[in-house]
Design an enzyme around this catalytic site. Structure first.
Site, PDB file in Angstrom:
ATOM      1  N   GLU A 138       0.834  -1.211   0.000  1.00 40.53           N
ATOM      2  CA  GLU A 138       0.000   0.000   0.000  1.00 40.53           C
ATOM      3  C   GLU A 138       0.863   1.254   0.000  1.00 40.53           C
ATOM      4  O   GLU A 138       0.405   2.338  -0.332  1.00 40.53           O
ATOM      5  CB  GLU A 138      -0.901   0.010   1.239  1.00 40.53           C
ATOM      6  CG  GLU A 138      -1.845  -1.170   1.308  1.00 40.53           C
ATOM      7  CD  GLU A 138      -2.513  -1.272   2.674  1.00 40.53           C
ATOM      8  OE1 GLU A 138      -3.587  -0.714   2.829  1.00 40.53           O
ATOM      9  OE2 GLU A 138      -1.949  -1.910   3.573  1.00 40.53           O
ATOM     10  N   ASP A 153     -12.196  -6.837   0.517  1.00 44.70           N
ATOM     11  CA  ASP A 153     -12.920  -8.117   0.637  1.00 44.70           C
ATOM     12  C   ASP A 153     -14.159  -7.862   1.481  1.00 44.70           C
ATOM     13  O   ASP A 153     -14.314  -6.784   2.037  1.00 44.70           O
ATOM     14  CB  ASP A 153     -12.020  -9.179   1.288  1.00 44.70           C
ATOM     15  CG  ASP A 153     -11.507  -8.721   2.650  1.00 44.70           C
ATOM     16  OD1 ASP A 153     -10.391  -8.186   2.712  1.00 44.70           O
ATOM     17  OD2 ASP A 153     -12.237  -8.843   3.653  1.00 44.70           O
TER      18      ASP A 153
HETATM   19  N1  ADE Z   1      -8.412  -5.822   6.343  1.00 43.71           N
HETATM   20  C1  ADE Z   1      -8.821  -6.125   5.088  1.00 43.71           C
HETATM   21  N2  ADE Z   1      -9.673  -7.156   5.113  1.00 43.71           N
HETATM   22  C2  ADE Z   1      -9.821  -7.512   6.403  1.00 43.71           C
HETATM   23  C3  ADE Z   1     -10.546  -8.523   7.054  1.00 43.71           C
HETATM   24  N3  ADE Z   1     -11.299  -9.369   6.371  1.00 43.71           N
HETATM   25  N4  ADE Z   1     -10.442  -8.624   8.409  1.00 43.71           N
HETATM   26  C4  ADE Z   1      -9.659  -7.764   9.105  1.00 43.71           C
HETATM   27  N5  ADE Z   1      -8.933  -6.802   8.527  1.00 43.71           N
HETATM   28  C5  ADE Z   1      -9.018  -6.672   7.190  1.00 43.71           C
END
Ligand code: ADE
Length: 249
Positions: free
Chosen positions: A12, A216
């Protein structure tokens, strides 16, 4: 008036370091900090590390050692709120630590010593950040991420949850979200660092804002969606949003 730009992962941060002028790498507390000038503004770029403690240490160094005037977090998060989809962008207005529980002495999620369950971000800095994200989505949204149905990325503003857990199942995601929503805390996204940085910034009176791109849905596909997103699009979002933000400051 130096601005700290904090990222969770090297992927990032890579584009920001590449654009840094007069770059100087300093190590402290086992971490690398990049000082320099980005789009005409003095900055320190740092990696938070993963999880609340690593992020709190990094934020403390930024304040104590580098004397930064403000901290801005750019990173990714899992979407929890209805309609918060992969590729969307969330600007945090406040944070909750979803794994903090001192009940029955305090209300669940309340960090003792702070005003309430929610740890607020700085309103003015968050407004600038929202403005920067809107400008980006208008000018460069097509370069970011387009959902399979062709829907362009959207900006959401509101509550984000942090905890020391990568959420990879719809069941865990629901168990985290439903009690918060039932208690009136309509959470948009989950990640692992922001609330800790918000807490440190409240301690020092340093303005804090955070932007999280949804990598996600914190569900059974998260372990696949997260790495793909990190490697392909996350740094493009960070580069554009930070450039627009620095122009506004
Ligand atoms: N950062 C990006 N995706 C995540 C997730 N599923 N759980 C915790 N932190 C995250």
């Amino acid at each position: 008036m130096t601005t700290a730009i904090l990222s969770a992962l090297p992927e990032e941060q890579s584009g920001l370091v590449g654009s840094l002028e007069q770059a100087r790498r300093v190590t402290h507390a086992g971490r690398a900090f990049w000082q320099g000038v980005l789009h005409g503004k003095p900055v320190v770029l740092a990696l938070s590390g993963m999880g609340k403690v690593a992020a709190a240490t990094t934020a403390t160094v930024l304040v104590e050692r580098f004397g930064v005037a403000r901290i801005v977090f750019t990173g990714v998060a899992g979407g929890l709120g209805d309609g918060v989809r992969v590729g969307d962008v969330v600007v945090a207005l406040d944070y909750v630590q979803h794994d903090m529980d001192v009940s029955p002495l305090f209300q669940r999620w309340h960090v003792p010593g702070y005003a309430g369950v929610r740890l607020p971000c700085d309103a003015g800095l968050s407004a600038h950040l929202s403005g920067a994200v809107s400008a980006c989505l208008q000018s460069a949204g097509g370069q970011f991420y387009v959902n399979s149905d062709g829907r362009p990325p959207q900006l959401h503003r509101g509550l984000v949850a942090s905890g020391d857990q990568f959420v990879t199942s719809a069941q865990v995601s629901r168990a985290l979200r439903d009690p918060l929503v039932a208690a009136g805390h309509d959470v948009l996204a989950v990640e692992m660092e922001g609330a800790a940085v918000a807490q440190v910034c409240l301690d020092y009176g340093v303005p804090f804002a955070a932007v999280r791109t949804i990598s996600d849905r914190a569900d059974d596909d998260a372990h696949v969606d997260f790495p793909v997103f990190i490697q392909t699009v996350a740094s493009r979002y960070a580069d554009h949003i930070v450039r627009h933000l620095l122009e506004l400051l």
